[in-house]
Design an enzyme around this catalytic site. Structure first.
Site, short mmCIF file in Angstrom:
data_model
loop_
_atom_site.label_atom_id
_atom_site.label_comp_id
_atom_site.label_asym_id
_atom_site.label_seq_id
_atom_site.Cartn_x
_atom_site.Cartn_y
_atom_site.Cartn_z
N GLU A 32 0.89 -1.20 0.01
CA GLU A 32 -0.11 0.10 0.10
C GLU A 32 0.89 0.99 -0.06
O GLU A 32 1.79 1.50 0.91
CB GLU A 32 -0.91 0.09 1.14
CG GLU A 32 -1.81 1.26 1.59
CD GLU A 32 -2.53 1.97 0.34
OE1 GLU A 32 -2.21 3.17 0.22
OE2 GLU A 32 -3.08 1.02 -0.44
N ARG A 106 -17.60 3.90 4.65
CA ARG A 106 -16.55 3.34 3.78
C ARG A 106 -15.26 2.97 4.90
O ARG A 106 -14.71 1.83 4.77
CB ARG A 106 -15.98 4.17 2.82
CG ARG A 106 -14.95 3.65 2.02
CD ARG A 106 -14.50 4.40 1.00
NE ARG A 106 -15.50 4.65 -0.20
CZ ARG A 106 -15.42 3.62 -1.25
NH1 ARG A 106 -14.53 2.94 -1.22
NH2 ARG A 106 -16.43 3.60 -2.16
N TYR A 215 -28.92 7.95 3.02
CA TYR A 215 -29.32 6.87 3.89
C TYR A 215 -28.13 6.86 5.34
O TYR A 215 -27.15 7.70 5.33
CB TYR A 215 -28.80 5.72 3.15
CG TYR A 215 -27.41 5.63 2.31
CD1 TYR A 215 -26.30 4.94 3.05
CD2 TYR A 215 -27.31 5.98 0.93
CE1 TYR A 215 -25.16 4.95 2.67
CE2 TYR A 215 -26.17 5.62 0.50
CZ TYR A 215 -25.23 5.23 1.20
OH TYR A 215 -23.67 5.03 0.76
N ASP A 299 -11.79 -1.70 -8.96
CA ASP A 299 -11.77 -0.85 -9.96
C ASP A 299 -10.66 -0.51 -10.84
O ASP A 299 -10.55 0.18 -11.81
CB ASP A 299 -11.73 0.66 -9.08
CG ASP A 299 -13.19 1.12 -8.51
OD1 ASP A 299 -14.04 0.36 -8.74
OD2 ASP A 299 -13.06 1.82 -7.53
#
Length: 400
Positions: A32, A106, A215, A299
């Site tokens: 990462e 998230r 939401y 993605d």
């Protein structure tokens, strides 16, 4: 002998891929680029097709502790405020599809996956390291980091996001395309909102050339708001002054109903953040997901517009299929990754195409908009429910 799986990217797709590879009995080395694991403050909808995958990984208890369980999905007109359709969620979805429909912050989903990944001793996390390039020879992949460090592995999983450089090396294609759509996002504490503006369900407000989604997340303590409009992106997003976002939204929503305008004004003026949306055309073949001992996931492979709320979900489904493929220990790694790609590409392509189509429907104008609203009023949940999506995960499509 355990296979060494290298993973580029520590976002939701990369962490899910790590869990899948570890559960398949592989050693995992994840790279990462950031100095620490973190995620931005946005919400995610997870359909039952995705929740089932998290349950299979033993994450159900942790998931239940952080999600919200919206009671319904409703559609309203952004112009008149009129309710157009409603589909019950909650127990009705559990009974129909075997798992709940949940909404989650998230950052909470990222932390959930990271915690699950750290349960495996076979996983080695490498922060502040970016894979810049790879080379494949004789069934071995060698990656080079930006610090010029070389690491060998049996497979490379590229989960480095929509702007994946490794994808561009593998496929030799262009950068992702700008969609011409902009997403304004905000997260608000529900306790700080007027009672009438709080929510326990997912609401989609549809208007000409725009739509709004609201939401609850984090057990209902927070409300996630997303406004997607059509228009050009600012020239320099890195220097974009987000203080202007609230004023821009007031201009865009000048013709919206008072209820929607009140909702937007309930967000502190500095609370909105802007993201231009990018995607790619739907996948055309399994070769766009895997070649040799290198595979794309999430993605990096199939960025999609958010009009089906399945971007994160498809990455998690990818990781579950990666686990199944890597578990086929009697096959060579290229065949395992080909199996992964064969089982995933058509489903991902369908979701990409359906997401584009939904965007046109959500933002419709004139007679198309009137026909959409009439169909929603007449058919309601019958046009909102998606059995093809919520029942499956594309795991039974393969043939070598």
């Amino acid at each position: 002998m355990k296979k060494q799986v290298l993973i580029a990217g520590g976002g939701i797709g990369g962490l899910a891929a790590g869990i899948g590879a570890a559960r398949a009995g592989c050693d995992v080395r994840l790279f990462e680029r950031a100095q620490k694991f973190s995620e931005v403050g946005a919400g995610i909808q997870l359909g039952p097709n995705v929740v089932r995958r998290l349950q299979a990984w033993g994450l159900q208890k942790d998931l239940q502790s952080v999600v919200a369980l919206p009671e319904a999905l409703q559609v309203r007109s952004a112009v008149t405020g009129e309710a157009l359709a409603r589909m019950p969620l909650g127990q009705a979805v559990v009974e129909r599809y075997g798992a709940a429909y949940v909404t989650i912050h998230r950052a909470d989903l990222h932390a959930l996956l990271l915690g699950g990944l750290r349960d495996y001793a076979e996983v080695h996390l490498n922060l502040a390291q970016t894979i810049a390039h790879y080379r494949e020879a004789d069934g071995v992949v060698t990656v080079r980091t930006e610090a010029n460090k070389l690491i060998e592995g049996d497979a490379l999983i590229c989960a480095d996001g929509v702007h994946s450089r490794l994808r561009m090396q593998m496929l030799g294609d262009e950068p992702p395309r700008a969609t011409g759509h902009l997403a304004y996002r905000a997260m608000v504490r529900q306790a700080e909102m007027p009672q009438r503006l709080r929510t326990s369900q997912v609401t989609a407000w549809l208007g000409p050339r725009l739509h709004v989604i609201q939401y609850p997340v984090r057990r209902g303590e927070l409300q996630n708001l997303v406004i997607i409009v059509q228009g050009p992106a600012p020239q320099d997003m890195e220097r974009w002054d987000h203080a202007a976002n609230a004023q821009d939204l007031e201009t865009v929503l000048a013709g919206a109903c008072s209820a929607l305008q009140d909702l937007v004004r309930s967000v502190p003026r500095m609370g909105w953040r802007l993201w231009p949306l990018a995607d790619r055309p739907p996948l055309r073949s399994p070769a766009e997901m895997a070649q040799g001992v290198v595979a794309l996931l999430g993605d990096a492979s199939h960025p999609m517009r958010p009009y089906l709320a399945q971007g994160a979900g498809m990455a998690i489904e990818d990781a579950a299929e990666l686990q199944r493929a890597l578990s086929m220990h009697d096959l060579d790694v290229p065949l395992r990754l080909r199996r992964y790609a064969l089982n995933r590409w058509q489903r991902n392509a369908r979701v990409q195409a359906r997401s584009q189509r939904n965007g046109r429907i959500f933002h419709a104008t004139g007679p198309v908009r009137w026909g959409r609203d009439a169909a929603l009023k007449l058919l309601g949940a019958r046009v909102m429910d998606l059995p093809w999506l919520y029942r499956g995960d594309g795991s039974s499509a393969s043939s070598l």
